[in-house]
Design an enzyme around this catalytic site. Structure first.
Site, PDB file in Angstrom:
ATOM      1  CE  LYS A 174     -14.556  88.504 -62.489  1.00 36.80           C
ATOM      2  NZ  LYS A 174     -13.627  89.580 -61.751  1.00 36.80           N
TER       3      LYS A 174
ATOM      4  CE  LYS B 171     -14.191  86.870 -57.865  1.00 32.99           C
ATOM      5  NZ  LYS B 171     -14.221  88.395 -58.005  1.00 32.99           N
TER       6      LYS B 171
ATOM      7  CG  ASP C  23     -16.528  90.331 -59.352  1.00 32.91           C
ATOM      8  OD1 ASP C  23     -16.783  89.362 -59.648  1.00 32.91           O
ATOM      9  OD2 ASP C  23     -15.197  90.820 -59.323  1.00 32.91           O
TER      10      ASP C  23
ATOM     11  CG  HIS D 273     -14.698  96.570 -53.070  1.00 30.05           C
ATOM     12  ND1 HIS D 273     -14.030  95.207 -53.670  1.00 30.05           N
ATOM     13  CD2 HIS D 273     -13.897  97.530 -53.677  1.00 30.05           C
ATOM     14  CE1 HIS D 273     -12.963  95.689 -54.210  1.00 30.05           C
ATOM     15  NE2 HIS D 273     -12.784  97.011 -54.352  1.00 30.05           N
TER      16      HIS D 273
ATOM     17  CD  GLU E  31     -16.605  94.320 -56.553  1.00 28.68           C
ATOM     18  OE1 GLU E  31     -16.166  93.569 -55.703  1.00 28.68           O
ATOM     19  OE2 GLU E  31     -15.915  94.716 -57.709  1.00 28.68           O
TER      20      GLU E  31
ATOM     21  CB  ILE F 158       0.074 100.650 -61.750  1.00 28.33           C
ATOM     22  CG1 ILE F 158      -0.118 102.232 -61.790  1.00 28.33           C
ATOM     23  CG2 ILE F 158       1.755 100.348 -61.520  1.00 28.33           C
ATOM     24  CD1 ILE F 158       0.567 102.578 -63.186  1.00 28.33           C
TER      25      ILE F 158
HETATM   26  P1  0O2 Z   1     -11.169  92.153 -61.959  1.00 29.36           P
HETATM   27  O1  0O2 Z   1     -10.189  91.826 -63.213  1.00 29.36           O
HETATM   28  O2  0O2 Z   1     -10.993  93.542 -61.696  1.00 29.36           O
HETATM   29  O3  0O2 Z   1     -12.678  91.923 -62.312  1.00 29.36           O
HETATM   30  P2  0O2 Z   1     -11.334  88.110 -54.630  1.00 29.36           P
HETATM   31  O4  0O2 Z   1     -11.521  88.337 -55.923  1.00 29.36           O
HETATM   32  O5  0O2 Z   1     -11.346  86.396 -54.429  1.00 29.36           O
HETATM   33  O6  0O2 Z   1      -9.927  88.578 -54.226  1.00 29.36           O
HETATM   34  P3  0O2 Z   1     -13.751  88.987 -53.888  1.00 29.36           P
HETATM   35  O7  0O2 Z   1     -14.420  88.209 -52.622  1.00 29.36           O
HETATM   36  O8  0O2 Z   1     -14.347  88.599 -55.138  1.00 29.36           O
HETATM   37  O9  0O2 Z   1     -12.241  88.765 -53.732  1.00 29.36           O
HETATM   38  O10 0O2 Z   1     -14.086  90.436 -53.718  1.00 29.36           O
HETATM   39  P4  0O2 Z   1     -13.173  91.742 -53.546  1.00 29.36           P
HETATM   40  O11 0O2 Z   1     -11.962  91.304 -52.424  1.00 29.36           O
HETATM   41  O12 0O2 Z   1     -14.015  92.458 -53.023  1.00 29.36           O
HETATM   42  O13 0O2 Z   1     -12.346  91.986 -54.687  1.00 29.36           O
HETATM   43  C1  0O2 Z   1     -12.985  91.991 -56.065  1.00 29.36           C
HETATM   44  C2  0O2 Z   1     -12.392  92.997 -56.957  1.00 29.36           C
HETATM   45  O14 0O2 Z   1     -11.620  94.213 -56.226  1.00 29.36           O
HETATM   46  C3  0O2 Z   1     -11.394  92.324 -57.974  1.00 29.36           C
HETATM   47  O15 0O2 Z   1     -11.946  91.584 -58.910  1.00 29.36           O
HETATM   48  C4  0O2 Z   1     -10.557  93.582 -58.197  1.00 29.36           C
HETATM   49  O16 0O2 Z   1     -11.042  94.433 -59.292  1.00 29.36           O
HETATM   50  C5  0O2 Z   1     -10.267  94.293 -56.898  1.00 29.36           C
HETATM   51  N1  0O2 Z   1      -9.394  93.852 -55.980  1.00 29.36           N
HETATM   52  C6  0O2 Z   1      -9.537  93.323 -54.927  1.00 29.36           C
HETATM   53  N2  0O2 Z   1      -8.141  93.226 -54.405  1.00 29.36           N
HETATM   54  C7  0O2 Z   1      -7.537  93.744 -55.131  1.00 29.36           C
HETATM   55  C8  0O2 Z   1      -5.792  94.093 -55.234  1.00 29.36           C
HETATM   56  O17 0O2 Z   1      -5.064  93.584 -54.235  1.00 29.36           O
HETATM   57  N3  0O2 Z   1      -5.252  94.676 -56.079  1.00 29.36           N
HETATM   58  C9  0O2 Z   1      -6.175  95.214 -57.161  1.00 29.36           C
HETATM   59  N4  0O2 Z   1      -5.368  95.988 -58.229  1.00 29.36           N
HETATM   60  N5  0O2 Z   1      -7.584  94.877 -57.177  1.00 29.36           N
HETATM   61  C10 0O2 Z   1      -8.169  94.363 -56.465  1.00 29.36           C
HETATM   62  P5  0O2 Z   1     -10.939  90.815 -59.644  1.00 29.36           P
HETATM   63  O18 0O2 Z   1     -12.041  89.482 -60.086  1.00 29.36           O
HETATM   64  O19 0O2 Z   1      -9.872  90.165 -59.047  1.00 29.36           O
HETATM   65  O20 0O2 Z   1     -10.558  91.291 -61.015  1.00 29.36           O
END
Ligand code: 0O2
Length: 271
Positions: free
Chosen positions: A48, A56, A73, A121, A140, A154
């Site tokens: 990240k 975050k 993650d 996940h 993760e 997308i």
């Molecule tokens: P990035 O840029 O990918 O690192 P939260 O992040 O609070 O929603 P949590 O508890 O950290 O949730 O874990 P969760 O729900 O398992 O989600 C972690 C990652 O899953 C996200 O990281 C995204 O990569 C992906 N993800 C989760 N929900 C969605 C969604 O609705 N759409 C898309 N495209 N990806 C999703 P980050 O940190 O959000 O982003």
């Protein structure tokens, strides 16, 4: 936080991502070399970015000195596969491994997110070796099909563009596309065994032909020309018949000839 400190924090996560990419890619290679179908189609990995970590942490009210404990993650691996069934096969394979321990699982396929997001996940605890000794950190692992990945990629970029203000018509079309992904994955699952058979026999044939060509190349250096021409003609004749059994038999035959000349090559599986 100073950039040097971020570097120190992120270093172990970079190592974990690099190691795991190598391990999962090797898993694909091992399957293919044995002529087996690989449930993992593609391996991606990222650490990240600092901006994204800070965003975050701010969103979740995590103090900067608690980032390592609270954000799971920072290291991310994505395993892409062809069919939904593969996702669960990969998850089982991960649970069996003794170089990582599963800490938690979120099944966004059985429980699709409101956005339409689908993925499986796993947070696994993974041990790396640093200059300060061993360190166990969370990674993760996101497992999803090609179609789910297309949708998520997308949607992620649209989320980034619109932040909290995504227009309703875009939300609607994403929701429609999410349903289309489910339908597509179901249709693909229905013809899974035929697709797998076709891909597998194509790969096996490609591996056998590559091995024959490799052995013939080695023989060129040592065998006499008349024998080589005979081998070559025989290869073309069998190749044209498109019969895997005959090709495999021929592969064994020229392996024996090469062994006689002590020039047997190492076999490489094609991707
Ligand atoms: P990035 O840029 O990918 O690192 P939260 O992040 O609070 O929603 P949590 O508890 O950290 O949730 O874990 P969760 O729900 O398992 O989600 C972690 C990652 O899953 C996200 O990281 C995204 O990569 C992906 N993800 C989760 N929900 C969605 C969604 O609705 N759409 C898309 N495209 N990806 C999703 P980050 O940190 O959000 O982003």
């Amino acid at each position: 936080m100073e950039i040097q400190l971020w570097r120190e924090i992120l270093n172990p996560y970079e190592l974990a991502v690099e190691e795991l990419k190598v391990k999962f890619n090797h898993n694909i290679k091992e399957h293919r070399e044995r002529g087996l179908y690989s449930p993992i189609e593609q391996v991606l990995g990222r650490v990240k970015t600092v901006t994204s970590i800070i965003e975050k942490a701010t969103k979740k009210n995590i103090p900067l000195d608690r980032i390592e404990e609270e954000i799971e993650d920072i290291a991310g691996i994505r395993l892409i596969c062809q069919f939904v069934e593969d996702i669960y096969a990969i998850a089982d394979m991960i649970k069996e491994r003794d170089d990582m321990q599963v800490k938690s699982v979120k099944d966004y396929i059985a429980n699709r997110k409101e956005s339409g997001y689908q993925s499986y996940h796993m947070i696994v605890m993974y041990k790396i070796q640093t200059l300060n000794g061993p360190k166990t950190i969370p990674v993760e692992i996101q497992i999803r099909t090609l179609a789910m990945n297309f949708w998520a990629t997308i949607e992620h970029s649209l989320q980034y563009k619109y932040r909290e203000n995504m227009p309703e018509y875009i939300k609607d079309s994403l929701s429609g596309a999410a349903t289309a992904v489910i339908v597509l994955d179901k249709e693909m699952s229905a013809v899974r065994s035929e697709i797998m058979d076709a891909q597998n026999s194509f790969r096996i044939k490609a591996n056998v032909v590559a091995s024959i060509l490799n052995t013939m190349q080695n023989l060129y250096k040592v065998a006499n020309k008349r024998e080589l021409v005979k081998i070559q003609d025989e290869f073309y004749r069998i190749y044209e018949q498109d019969d895997l059994e005959q090709l495999t038999r021929f592969e064994k035959e020229i392996d024996l000839i090469a062994e006689g000349y002590k020039v047997q090559g190492i076999k490489h599986a094609l991707n």
